[in-house]
Design a protein around this motif. Structure first.
Motif, PDB file in Angstrom:
ATOM      1  N   CYS A 182      -1.228  12.803  -9.022  1.00 35.69           N
ATOM      2  CA  CYS A 182      -1.545  11.821 -10.058  1.00 35.69           C
ATOM      3  C   CYS A 182      -1.504  10.404  -9.519  1.00 35.69           C
ATOM      4  O   CYS A 182      -2.091   9.498 -10.098  1.00 35.69           O
ATOM      5  N   ASP A 183      -0.790  10.187  -8.420  1.00 34.67           N
ATOM      6  CA  ASP A 183      -0.554   8.834  -7.918  1.00 34.67           C
ATOM      7  C   ASP A 183      -1.043   8.677  -6.488  1.00 34.67           C
ATOM      8  O   ASP A 183      -0.605   7.798  -5.776  1.00 34.67           O
ATOM      9  N   ALA A 184      -1.951   9.559  -6.067  1.00 32.82           N
ATOM     10  CA  ALA A 184      -2.398   9.503  -4.684  1.00 32.82           C
ATOM     11  C   ALA A 184      -3.824  10.002  -4.581  1.00 32.82           C
ATOM     12  O   ALA A 184      -4.366  10.596  -5.515  1.00 32.82           O
ATOM     13  N   GLN A 185      -4.413   9.756  -3.446  1.00 32.69           N
ATOM     14  CA  GLN A 185      -5.744  10.245  -3.169  1.00 32.69           C
ATOM     15  C   GLN A 185      -5.643  11.700  -2.714  1.00 32.69           C
ATOM     16  O   GLN A 185      -4.850  12.030  -1.851  1.00 32.69           O
ATOM     17  N   ILE A 186      -6.419  12.578  -3.351  1.00 34.72           N
ATOM     18  CA  ILE A 186      -6.386  14.000  -3.002  1.00 34.72           C
ATOM     19  C   ILE A 186      -7.470  14.290  -1.975  1.00 34.72           C
ATOM     20  O   ILE A 186      -8.649  13.996  -2.183  1.00 34.72           O
ATOM     21  N   ILE A 187      -7.071  14.854  -0.858  1.00 33.91           N
ATOM     22  CA  ILE A 187      -8.008  15.291   0.180  1.00 33.91           C
ATOM     23  C   ILE A 187      -7.860  16.804   0.286  1.00 33.91           C
ATOM     24  O   ILE A 187      -6.848  17.295   0.785  1.00 33.91           O
ATOM     25  N   PRO A 188      -8.818  17.572  -0.236  1.00 33.18           N
ATOM     26  CA  PRO A 188      -8.643  19.021  -0.300  1.00 33.18           C
ATOM     27  C   PRO A 188      -8.745  19.697   1.051  1.00 33.18           C
ATOM     28  O   PRO A 188      -9.628  19.391   1.843  1.00 33.18           O
ATOM     29  N   ALA A 189      -7.813  20.599   1.290  1.00 29.59           N
ATOM     30  CA  ALA A 189      -7.878  21.475   2.455  1.00 29.59           C
ATOM     31  C   ALA A 189      -8.021  22.893   1.911  1.00 29.59           C
ATOM     32  O   ALA A 189      -7.058  23.464   1.409  1.00 29.59           O
ATOM     33  N   VAL A 190      -9.218  23.449   1.961  1.00 26.40           N
ATOM     34  CA  VAL A 190      -9.488  24.762   1.377  1.00 26.40           C
ATOM     35  C   VAL A 190      -9.132  25.838   2.392  1.00 26.40           C
ATOM     36  O   VAL A 190      -9.656  25.852   3.504  1.00 26.40           O
ATOM     37  N   LEU A 191      -8.205  26.723   2.003  1.00 28.91           N
ATOM     38  CA  LEU A 191      -7.721  27.748   2.911  1.00 28.91           C
ATOM     39  C   LEU A 191      -8.244  29.120   2.507  1.00 28.91           C
ATOM     40  O   LEU A 191      -8.399  29.423   1.324  1.00 28.91           O
ATOM     41  N   GLY A 192      -8.486  29.973   3.490  1.00 30.73           N
ATOM     42  CA  GLY A 192      -8.879  31.348   3.234  1.00 30.73           C
ATOM     43  C   GLY A 192      -7.669  32.230   3.010  1.00 30.73           C
ATOM     44  O   GLY A 192      -6.523  31.780   2.988  1.00 30.73           O
ATOM     45  N   THR A 193      -7.903  33.522   2.873  1.00 34.97           N
ATOM     46  CA  THR A 193      -6.817  34.451   2.570  1.00 34.97           C
ATOM     47  C   THR A 193      -5.814  34.557   3.703  1.00 34.97           C
ATOM     48  O   THR A 193      -4.667  34.921   3.500  1.00 34.97           O
ATOM     49  N   LYS A 194      -6.242  34.236   4.939  1.00 38.19           N
ATOM     50  CA  LYS A 194      -5.339  34.271   6.082  1.00 38.19           C
ATOM     51  C   LYS A 194      -4.903  32.867   6.496  1.00 38.19           C
ATOM     52  O   LYS A 194      -4.491  32.632   7.621  1.00 38.19           O
ATOM     53  N   SER A 195      -4.994  31.937   5.541  1.00 43.71           N
ATOM     54  CA  SER A 195      -4.590  30.540   5.743  1.00 43.71           C
ATOM     55  C   SER A 195      -5.436  29.812   6.782  1.00 43.71           C
ATOM     56  O   SER A 195      -5.040  28.776   7.279  1.00 43.71           O
ATOM     57  N   THR A 199       0.828  -1.197   0.000  1.00 42.26           N
ATOM     58  CA  THR A 199       0.000   0.000   0.000  1.00 42.26           C
ATOM     59  C   THR A 199       0.866   1.252   0.000  1.00 42.26           C
ATOM     60  O   THR A 199       1.841   1.337   0.732  1.00 42.26           O
ATOM     61  N   LYS A 200       0.507   2.216  -0.827  1.00 40.26           N
ATOM     62  CA  LYS A 200       1.273   3.462  -0.900  1.00 40.26           C
ATOM     63  C   LYS A 200       0.899   4.387   0.250  1.00 40.26           C
ATOM     64  O   LYS A 200      -0.248   4.430   0.687  1.00 40.26           O
ATOM     65  N   ALA A 201       1.888   5.109   0.720  1.00 36.18           N
ATOM     66  CA  ALA A 201       1.654   6.055   1.812  1.00 36.18           C
ATOM     67  C   ALA A 201       0.813   7.226   1.322  1.00 36.18           C
ATOM     68  O   ALA A 201       0.849   7.590   0.145  1.00 36.18           O
ATOM     69  N   LYS A 202       0.058   7.810   2.231  1.00 31.72           N
ATOM     70  CA  LYS A 202      -0.700   9.010   1.912  1.00 31.72           C
ATOM     71  C   LYS A 202       0.118  10.226   2.338  1.00 31.72           C
ATOM     72  O   LYS A 202       0.571  10.293   3.469  1.00 31.72           O
ATOM     73  N   VAL A 203       0.290  11.148   1.432  1.00 31.47           N
ATOM     74  CA  VAL A 203       1.002  12.381   1.740  1.00 31.47           C
ATOM     75  C   VAL A 203      -0.010  13.520   1.654  1.00 31.47           C
ATOM     76  O   VAL A 203      -0.608  13.752   0.603  1.00 31.47           O
ATOM     77  N   VAL A 204      -0.221  14.207   2.763  1.00 30.51           N
ATOM     78  CA  VAL A 204      -1.159  15.330   2.782  1.00 30.51           C
ATOM     79  C   VAL A 204      -0.411  16.580   2.335  1.00 30.51           C
ATOM     80  O   VAL A 204       0.553  16.988   2.968  1.00 30.51           O
ATOM     81  N   VAL A 205      -0.864  17.159   1.232  1.00 30.01           N
ATOM     82  CA  VAL A 205      -0.219  18.341   0.679  1.00 30.01           C
ATOM     83  C   VAL A 205      -1.177  19.514   0.788  1.00 30.01           C
ATOM     84  O   VAL A 205      -2.328  19.432   0.357  1.00 30.01           O
ATOM     85  N   THR A 206      -0.704  20.594   1.386  1.00 30.92           N
ATOM     86  CA  THR A 206      -1.501  21.821   1.499  1.00 30.92           C
ATOM     87  C   THR A 206      -1.023  22.803   0.435  1.00 30.92           C
ATOM     88  O   THR A 206       0.151  23.154   0.386  1.00 30.92           O
ATOM     89  N   ILE A 207      -1.940  23.227  -0.438  1.00 32.76           N
ATOM     90  CA  ILE A 207      -1.587  24.132  -1.530  1.00 32.76           C
ATOM     91  C   ILE A 207      -2.841  24.927  -1.883  1.00 32.76           C
ATOM     92  O   ILE A 207      -3.949  24.371  -1.854  1.00 32.76           O
ATOM     93  N   PRO A 208      -2.707  26.216  -2.178  1.00 35.41           N
ATOM     94  CA  PRO A 208      -3.885  26.973  -2.618  1.00 35.41           C
ATOM     95  C   PRO A 208      -4.501  26.329  -3.854  1.00 35.41           C
ATOM     96  O   PRO A 208      -3.787  25.926  -4.784  1.00 35.41           O
ATOM     97  N   LEU A 209      -5.829  26.194  -3.863  1.00 31.64           N
ATOM     98  CA  LEU A 209      -6.499  25.495  -4.950  1.00 31.64           C
ATOM     99  C   LEU A 209      -6.193  26.127  -6.305  1.00 31.64           C
ATOM    100  O   LEU A 209      -5.961  25.424  -7.295  1.00 31.64           O
ATOM    101  N   GLU A 210      -6.154  27.467  -6.360  1.00 24.08           N
ATOM    102  CA  GLU A 210      -5.895  28.114  -7.647  1.00 24.08           C
ATOM    103  C   GLU A 210      -4.487  27.824  -8.139  1.00 24.08           C
ATOM    104  O   GLU A 210      -4.244  27.728  -9.343  1.00 24.08           O
ATOM    105  N   THR A 211      -3.531  27.671  -7.220  1.00 22.38           N
ATOM    106  CA  THR A 211      -2.165  27.335  -7.622  1.00 22.38           C
ATOM    107  C   THR A 211      -2.110  25.929  -8.190  1.00 22.38           C
ATOM    108  O   THR A 211      -1.400  25.662  -9.166  1.00 22.38           O
ATOM    109  N   LEU A 212      -2.872  25.010  -7.605  1.00 20.99           N
ATOM    110  CA  LEU A 212      -2.879  23.627  -8.075  1.00 20.99           C
ATOM    111  C   LEU A 212      -3.554  23.494  -9.439  1.00 20.99           C
ATOM    112  O   LEU A 212      -3.107  22.740 -10.300  1.00 20.99           O
ATOM    113  N   MET A 213      -4.625  24.247  -9.660  1.00 18.63           N
ATOM    114  CA  MET A 213      -5.477  24.006 -10.819  1.00 18.63           C
ATOM    115  C   MET A 213      -5.238  24.937 -11.998  1.00 18.63           C
ATOM    116  O   MET A 213      -5.503  24.572 -13.137  1.00 18.63           O
ATOM    117  N   SER A 214      -4.752  26.157 -11.777  1.00 21.09           N
ATOM    118  CA  SER A 214      -4.780  27.157 -12.839  1.00 21.09           C
ATOM    119  C   SER A 214      -3.630  26.997 -13.817  1.00 21.09           C
ATOM    120  O   SER A 214      -2.505  26.704 -13.444  1.00 21.09           O
TER     121      SER A 214
END
Length: 238
Positions: free
Chosen positions: A188-201, A143-158
């Motif tokens: 691409c190789d993991a399950q994405i669990i979104p952490a939606v952050l506001g302007t003040k994180s 089983t592959k490890a889960k890595v939780v990555v925090t990144i602004p959604l617009e940075t990830l998608m745009s």
């Protein structure tokens, strides 16, 4: 270390106010930041203010230098090897090791007698054993490890096909700084669990992958606290 970090910044950033960036480095040093943290601090500054794509290029060059040496015997008879990894690879490795190396108490409540280093070594051996298990149908093996990555959604998608899309940074649960492209590769190789952050994180919303609430609650607590909250304890959340 401040001077060395500042020289590295000047090679990767086109920024009008160099005094402000130098002040950031000096403040971290004055607050007692250990030497090992300065590389991550520089990565964050390059991701925020740097030439688009520069952080990804630097990490790609580091990836080309990844290495695991062969074992040699030391004076005590122990077999020693050296592992060198780029930040993205180390994020996956550290997440897996920390997930498997938590202290264990026996049925009588006795604390784990192993040192932290011994627990990590045992975790690595467990990973190797799982990877070499002949019966690949065993649930959970490999089983592959889960890595939780925090990144602004617009940075990830745009603008994924534009060079400017790689400006910014992402952070993992173990404080590694990654470029947006490295975060996308992990995605691409993991399950994405979104952490939606506001302007003040501040954490506005935390998605979940299963109906059961426990995993989402655990991730929310990790995002909120960053460590064990028992008084006086500084153990990482994993």
């Amino acid at each position: 270390m401040v001077a060395k970090s500042f020289r590295r910044l000047k090679r990767g950033i086109e920024y009008p106010n160099w005094d402000a960036l130098l002040a950031i480095l000096i403040d971290h040093a004055a607050e007692g930041a250990p030497v090992k943290d300065f590389a991550a601090i520089v990565d964050l500054l390059i991701g925020q203010y740097g030439i688009p794509g520069r952080l990804a290029d630097q990490h790609e060059r580091l990836r080309d230098r990844r290495e695991l040496t062969g074992f040699h015997r030391d004076r005590n008879g122990m077999l020693v090897a050296t592992l060198r990894l780029d930040p993205a690879s180390e994020a996956v490795f550290t997440a897996a090791i920390n997930a498997l190396s938590a202290p264990i108490t026996d049925e009588h409540g006795n604390l784990d007698p192993r040192s932290a280093g011994a627990r990590r070594a045992d975790a690595l051996l467990d990973m190797v054993a799982a990877a070499t298990e002949a019966d690949r149908s065993v649930p959970g093996s490999g089983t592959k490890a889960k890595v939780v990555v925090t990144i602004p959604l617009e940075t990830l998608m745009s603008g994924l096909e534009e060079a400017a899309a790689d400006q910014g940074w992402a952070t993992t649960g173990f404080s590694q700084a990654l470029s947006p492209s490295e975060a996308r590769i992990l995605g691409c190789d993991a399950q994405i669990i979104p952490a939606v952050l506001g302007t003040k994180s501040e954490l506005l919303d935390l998605g979940h992958a299963k109906r059961l609430i426990t995993p989402a609650q655990r991730l929310a607590l990790q995002q909120r606290d960053g460590r064990c909250t028992f008084p006086g304890c500084t153990i990482p959340p994993a």
